[in-house]
Design a protein around this motif. Sequence first.
Motif, PDB file in Angstrom:
ATOM      1  N   GLY A  23       0.818  -1.212   0.000  1.00  0.00           N
ATOM      2  CA  GLY A  23       0.000   0.000   0.000  1.00  0.00           C
ATOM      3  C   GLY A  23       0.848   1.258   0.000  1.00  0.00           C
ATOM      4  N   MET A  24       1.908   1.257   0.787  1.00  0.00           N
ATOM      5  CA  MET A  24       2.790   2.428   0.837  1.00  0.00           C
ATOM      6  C   MET A  24       3.546   2.598  -0.479  1.00  0.00           C
ATOM      7  SD  MET A  24       2.025   3.845   3.571  1.00  0.00           S
ATOM      8  CE  MET A  24       3.228   5.130   3.615  1.00  0.00           C
ATOM      9  N   ASP A  25       3.987   1.502  -1.088  1.00  0.00           N
ATOM     10  CA  ASP A  25       4.658   1.580  -2.390  1.00  0.00           C
ATOM     11  C   ASP A  25       3.721   2.162  -3.456  1.00  0.00           C
ATOM     12  OD1 ASP A  25       6.961   0.524  -1.342  1.00  0.00           O
ATOM     13  OD2 ASP A  25       6.636  -1.499  -2.121  1.00  0.00           O
ATOM     14  N   THR A  26       2.485   1.686  -3.462  1.00  0.00           N
ATOM     15  CA  THR A  26       1.495   2.187  -4.411  1.00  0.00           C
ATOM     16  C   THR A  26       1.236   3.667  -4.181  1.00  0.00           C
ATOM     17  OG1 THR A  26       0.456   0.008  -4.535  1.00  0.00           O
ATOM     18  CG2 THR A  26      -0.868   1.878  -5.269  1.00  0.00           C
ATOM     19  N   PHE A  80       2.185   0.435 -12.775  1.00  0.00           N
ATOM     20  CA  PHE A  80       0.842   0.472 -12.194  1.00  0.00           C
ATOM     21  C   PHE A  80       0.265  -0.933 -12.080  1.00  0.00           C
ATOM     22  CE2 PHE A  80      -3.800   0.788 -12.742  1.00  0.00           C
ATOM     23  CZ  PHE A  80      -4.112   1.547 -11.622  1.00  0.00           C
ATOM     24  N   VAL A  81       0.404  -1.708 -13.155  1.00  0.00           N
ATOM     25  CA  VAL A  81      -0.118  -3.082 -13.154  1.00  0.00           C
ATOM     26  C   VAL A  81       0.572  -3.898 -12.067  1.00  0.00           C
ATOM     27  CG1 VAL A  81      -0.274  -5.209 -14.513  1.00  0.00           C
ATOM     28  CG2 VAL A  81      -0.753  -3.009 -15.585  1.00  0.00           C
ATOM     29  N   SER A  82       1.875  -3.726 -11.939  1.00  0.00           N
ATOM     30  CA  SER A  82       2.630  -4.439 -10.907  1.00  0.00           C
ATOM     31  C   SER A  82       2.168  -4.030  -9.509  1.00  0.00           C
ATOM     32  CB  SER A  82       4.121  -4.154 -11.083  1.00  0.00           C
ATOM     33  OG  SER A  82       4.856  -4.705 -10.025  1.00  0.00           O
ATOM     34  N   ASP A  83       2.021  -2.734  -9.298  1.00  0.00           N
ATOM     35  CA  ASP A  83       1.565  -2.238  -7.992  1.00  0.00           C
ATOM     36  C   ASP A  83       0.195  -2.792  -7.632  1.00  0.00           C
ATOM     37  OD1 ASP A  83       3.846  -0.774  -7.577  1.00  0.00           O
ATOM     38  OD2 ASP A  83       2.934   1.184  -8.001  1.00  0.00           O
ATOM     39  N   LYS A  94       0.351  -6.604  -6.839  1.00  0.00           N
ATOM     40  CA  LYS A  94       0.889  -6.874  -5.497  1.00  0.00           C
ATOM     41  C   LYS A  94      -0.112  -6.492  -4.419  1.00  0.00           C
ATOM     42  CE  LYS A  94       5.751  -6.112  -6.648  1.00  0.00           C
ATOM     43  NZ  LYS A  94       6.880  -5.198  -6.492  1.00  0.00           N
ATOM     44  N   LEU A  95      -0.691  -5.311  -4.562  1.00  0.00           N
ATOM     45  CA  LEU A  95      -1.628  -4.838  -3.552  1.00  0.00           C
ATOM     46  C   LEU A  95      -2.829  -5.774  -3.439  1.00  0.00           C
ATOM     47  CD1 LEU A  95      -2.141  -2.515  -1.561  1.00  0.00           C
ATOM     48  CD2 LEU A  95      -3.377  -1.350  -3.385  1.00  0.00           C
ATOM     49  N   ASN A  96      -3.395  -6.176  -4.559  1.00  0.00           N
ATOM     50  CA  ASN A  96      -4.546  -7.084  -4.527  1.00  0.00           C
ATOM     51  C   ASN A  96      -4.175  -8.460  -3.991  1.00  0.00           C
ATOM     52  OD1 ASN A  96      -6.614  -5.386  -5.412  1.00  0.00           O
ATOM     53  ND2 ASN A  96      -6.013  -5.643  -7.535  1.00  0.00           N
ATOM     54  N   SER A  97      -3.005  -8.946  -4.352  1.00  0.00           N
ATOM     55  CA  SER A  97      -2.564 -10.246  -3.861  1.00  0.00           C
ATOM     56  C   SER A  97      -2.408 -10.239  -2.338  1.00  0.00           C
ATOM     57  CB  SER A  97      -1.237 -10.629  -4.522  1.00  0.00           C
ATOM     58  OG  SER A  97      -0.749 -11.829  -3.985  1.00  0.00           O
ATOM     59  N   TYR A  98      -1.728  -9.223  -1.834  1.00  0.00           N
ATOM     60  CA  TYR A  98      -1.536  -9.125  -0.379  1.00  0.00           C
ATOM     61  C   TYR A  98      -2.856  -8.859   0.340  1.00  0.00           C
ATOM     62  CZ  TYR A  98       3.498  -9.163  -1.136  1.00  0.00           C
ATOM     63  OH  TYR A  98       4.772  -9.521  -1.494  1.00  0.00           O
ATOM     64  N   LEU A  99      -3.752  -8.117  -0.289  1.00  0.00           N
ATOM     65  CA  LEU A  99      -5.060  -7.870   0.316  1.00  0.00           C
ATOM     66  C   LEU A  99      -5.847  -9.168   0.429  1.00  0.00           C
ATOM     67  CD1 LEU A  99      -7.200  -5.921   1.416  1.00  0.00           C
ATOM     68  CD2 LEU A  99      -7.944  -5.570  -0.943  1.00  0.00           C
TER      69      LEU A  99
END
Length: 153
Positions: free
Chosen positions: A28-31, A87-90, A93-98
């Motif tokens: 989240g912070m990276d995004t 953006f796609v990478s961010d 990752k965010l959705n996977s960790y969520l």
Amino acid sequence: MPAVGPARESSEKMMKGFSTFINLYTAGMDTSSNLQKVFTEAMQKVREKTSKDMEGEITPEKYKEFYNVWIDTYSETFEEYSRSDQFVSDMGKLNSYLMDFQKYNREMLEENYLKPVNLPTKTEIDEINKELYSLKKTVKELTAQIKAPEEKK
């Protein structure tokens, strides 16, 4: 320090949850950081495009022109970013960790709150629904088999 004794299993699960939360927070912070960079870039582009035009008296027409440049520049910049690999990478990752975090929370809710008070868990409800679907399908097939010889007469 590794956990020992009767609380070992629950302690390990809690540590897994902590690392899951840290992964989600980091993503989240990276995004957020990457979005802030895009925001800064868009702001810089607007400043470059309008710095000379905004000198002197600001009239409603100049302000409207500035507004239009601002909207167009931000839209273009964020559209570019939304199509980028970064953006796609961010988002991936965010959705996977969520999803990992939500799964962990559901497991902890079931284990620590639902099972102790003898309430059904999502897994148990899913199993019941699957069994119910199978039973309905079987009844439908058997009903069709019973009606088939009667219709031939």
